[in-house]
Design a protein around this motif. Structure first.
Motif, mmCIF file in Angstrom:
data_model
loop_
_atom_site.group_PDB
_atom_site.id
_atom_site.type_symbol
_atom_site.label_atom_id
_atom_site.label_comp_id
_atom_site.label_asym_id
_atom_site.label_seq_id
_atom_site.Cartn_x
_atom_site.Cartn_y
_atom_site.Cartn_z
ATOM 1 N N GLY A 31 0.990 -1.149 -0.192
ATOM 2 C CA GLY A 31 -0.052 0.455 0.369
ATOM 3 C C GLY A 31 0.660 0.939 0.147
ATOM 4 O O GLY A 31 1.905 0.938 -0.344
ATOM 5 N N LEU A 32 0.588 2.600 0.580
ATOM 6 C CA LEU A 32 -1.039 2.842 1.132
ATOM 7 C C LEU A 32 -2.054 4.125 0.918
ATOM 8 O O LEU A 32 -2.538 3.789 0.525
ATOM 9 N N LYS A 33 -1.060 4.362 -0.028
ATOM 10 C CA LYS A 33 -1.924 6.146 -0.419
ATOM 11 C C LYS A 33 -0.028 6.885 -0.647
ATOM 12 O O LYS A 33 0.166 7.693 -0.212
ATOM 13 N N THR A 34 -1.594 8.008 -2.034
ATOM 14 C CA THR A 34 -0.541 9.154 -3.138
ATOM 15 C C THR A 34 -1.371 9.881 -2.027
ATOM 16 O O THR A 34 -2.960 10.159 -1.321
ATOM 17 N N GLY A 35 -0.810 11.084 -3.132
ATOM 18 C CA GLY A 35 -1.927 12.530 -3.235
ATOM 19 C C GLY A 35 -0.874 13.352 -3.649
ATOM 20 O O GLY A 35 0.135 13.222 -3.331
ATOM 21 N N SER A 36 -1.513 14.273 -4.587
ATOM 22 C CA SER A 36 -1.197 15.742 -4.905
ATOM 23 C C SER A 36 -2.437 16.365 -4.917
ATOM 24 O O SER A 36 -3.289 16.125 -5.936
ATOM 25 N N THR A 37 -1.387 17.724 -4.828
ATOM 26 C CA THR A 37 -2.290 18.876 -4.805
ATOM 27 C C THR A 37 -0.996 20.115 -5.637
ATOM 28 O O THR A 37 -0.401 19.698 -5.474
ATOM 29 N N ASP A 38 -1.562 20.763 -6.250
ATOM 30 C CA ASP A 38 -0.684 21.771 -6.627
ATOM 31 C C ASP A 38 0.156 22.496 -5.494
ATOM 32 O O ASP A 38 1.375 22.840 -6.172
ATOM 33 N N ALA A 39 -0.357 22.854 -4.031
ATOM 34 C CA ALA A 39 -0.102 22.823 -3.243
ATOM 35 C C ALA A 39 0.777 21.828 -1.990
ATOM 36 O O ALA A 39 2.142 22.513 -2.107
ATOM 37 N N ALA A 40 0.663 20.225 -2.252
ATOM 38 C CA ALA A 40 1.366 20.125 -0.880
ATOM 39 C C ALA A 40 2.120 19.154 -2.352
ATOM 40 O O ALA A 40 2.618 18.859 -1.496
#
Length: 372
Positions: free
Chosen positions: A214-223
């Motif tokens: 696993g476990l978890k991805t994430g993305s935003t312009d700011a992050a």
């Protein structure tokens, strides 16, 4: 005094990097799951936006709701207008569309579906706002002092921050206490809605890294590009957290560097006595002996130290009744290279009450009769 010095030397060896390790991300952390030992840290308490890695806490609370009976995998969840309005990564739920908890958890784990995350939050707590309060309470209980949650998804919101250290803590809680989550976090490709909706995991390590769990991805312009990556090899599971990397590819490379470092240099050793534990004599007991048991424990060691582990059992020759289950009878001392790496209690595995006067008299009469 020598034993204390050896112990601290062993701790120093464990916390000193085996070799130089660098990652591009400004904040990163590597943790071993079973013991919670931190093996690498960089900017680990910087408060940064986590994007969809937030959903680790969302999933943790959903799993706790399932364990407590508030939800079950077959519970039908009805999508609200609010859940359907999320945007970002989603499976395009329609208002009043119904789906099982299992399918919504799958959508969150595989494609980071914001609409499903909010629908699950509402199923647990009645509203996303109430669920977010629960997220922050749980974070406080886990000692996540760098964290403030504003929503259940990780979509941009003022003041929604956490740290690499805190992400590792909540990731550990999820995979340690709720290993069933793996049935979803290890999916590479799947479908929903009877095959009409295709899912491909946003976590490329699931396909391309041996042992990935696993476990978890994430993305935003700011992050930027974020990741909590877990993998298991040879009975040891590691958690690699990456925050604010410049590209998606770089977050996976950084995570692989951390995981490779951990697997190459450390081993998890299950502590055993290496011999049968013989019963301990009990004076004035209703029974003559009590059976000792060893507390289950694992020790994280550098691989060279793991290959040189030695064990020494120190046991009381006898104890006086009454003996209660869990009373300490001795100690297993685990050493490597002359340093103590663990001292594990050896405990009474059963109750042995004190003998009564009547039973004592009967025992003496029986002894006298047999002697004659």
């Amino acid at each position: 005094m020598k034993r204390i010095a050896a112990f601290f030397c062993a701790i120093l060896l464990l916390t000193t990097p085996v070799r130089a390790l660098e990652v591009d991300a400004p904040a990163a952390l590597l943790m071993e799951k079973e013991t919670g030992t931190v093996l690498f840290a960089k900017g680990e308490h910087q408060q940064l936006e986590p994007a969809s890695v937030t959903k680790v806490m969302t999933l943790l609370l959903v799993m706790e709701a399932i364990d407590s009976g508030r939800l079950n995998w077959d519970t039908t969840v009805t999508a609200s207008a609010h859940a359907c309005s999320m945007g970002g990564s989603q499976i395009w739920l329609k208002e009043n569309e119904q789906m099982s908890v299992a399918d919504m958890v799958k959508a969150v784990c595989v494609v980071s579906a914001n609409d499903c995350a909010v629908a699950l939050a509402e199923a647990v707590s009645g509203s996303e706002e109430a669920f977010v309060e629960r997220m922050n309470r749980r974070a406080a209980e886990l000692g996540m002092a760098d964290t403030v949650f504003r929503n259940a998804t990780g979509l941009p919101a003022a003041g929604h921050v956490t740290s690499a250290a805190d992400i590792a803590v909540m990731s550990r809680e999820l995979i340690l206490r709720h290993p069933d989550i793996r049935q979803y976090t290890t999916i590479w490709m799947d479908t929903l809605r009877g095959g009409q909706s295709s899912l491909v995991n946003t976590n490329k390590l699931i396909r391309f890294y041996s042992g990935a769990t696993g476990l978890k991805t994430g993305s935003t312009d700011a992050a930027g590009y974020c990741l909590s990556a877990t993998a298991e090899r040879d009975g040891m599971e590691l958690i690699a957290v990456i925050l604010k990397d410049a590209t998606s590819a770089q977050r996976f490379e950084d995570a692989k560097s951390l995981l490779n470092h951990g697997f190459a240099n450390y081993a998890l050793v299950n502590v055993t006595a290496g011999q049968a534990l013989l019963p301990v004599a009990v004076s004035l007991g209703a029974r003559a002996t009590v059976q000792p048991v060893l507390e289950s424990r694992s020790v994280l060691l550098e691989k060279a130290a793991a290959a040189a582990v030695e064990r020494e059992v120190s046991m009381a020759p006898s104890v006086e009744a009454p003996v209660a289950t869990g009373d300490r009878l001795g100690t297993l001392t685990v050493t490597s290279g002359g340093g103590v790496v663990a001292e594990v209690p050896i405990l009474a595995g059963e109750d042995v009450p004190r003998i009564t006067y009547g039973a004592m008299a009967l025992r003496l009469l029986r002894s006298a009769f047999l002697a004659s």
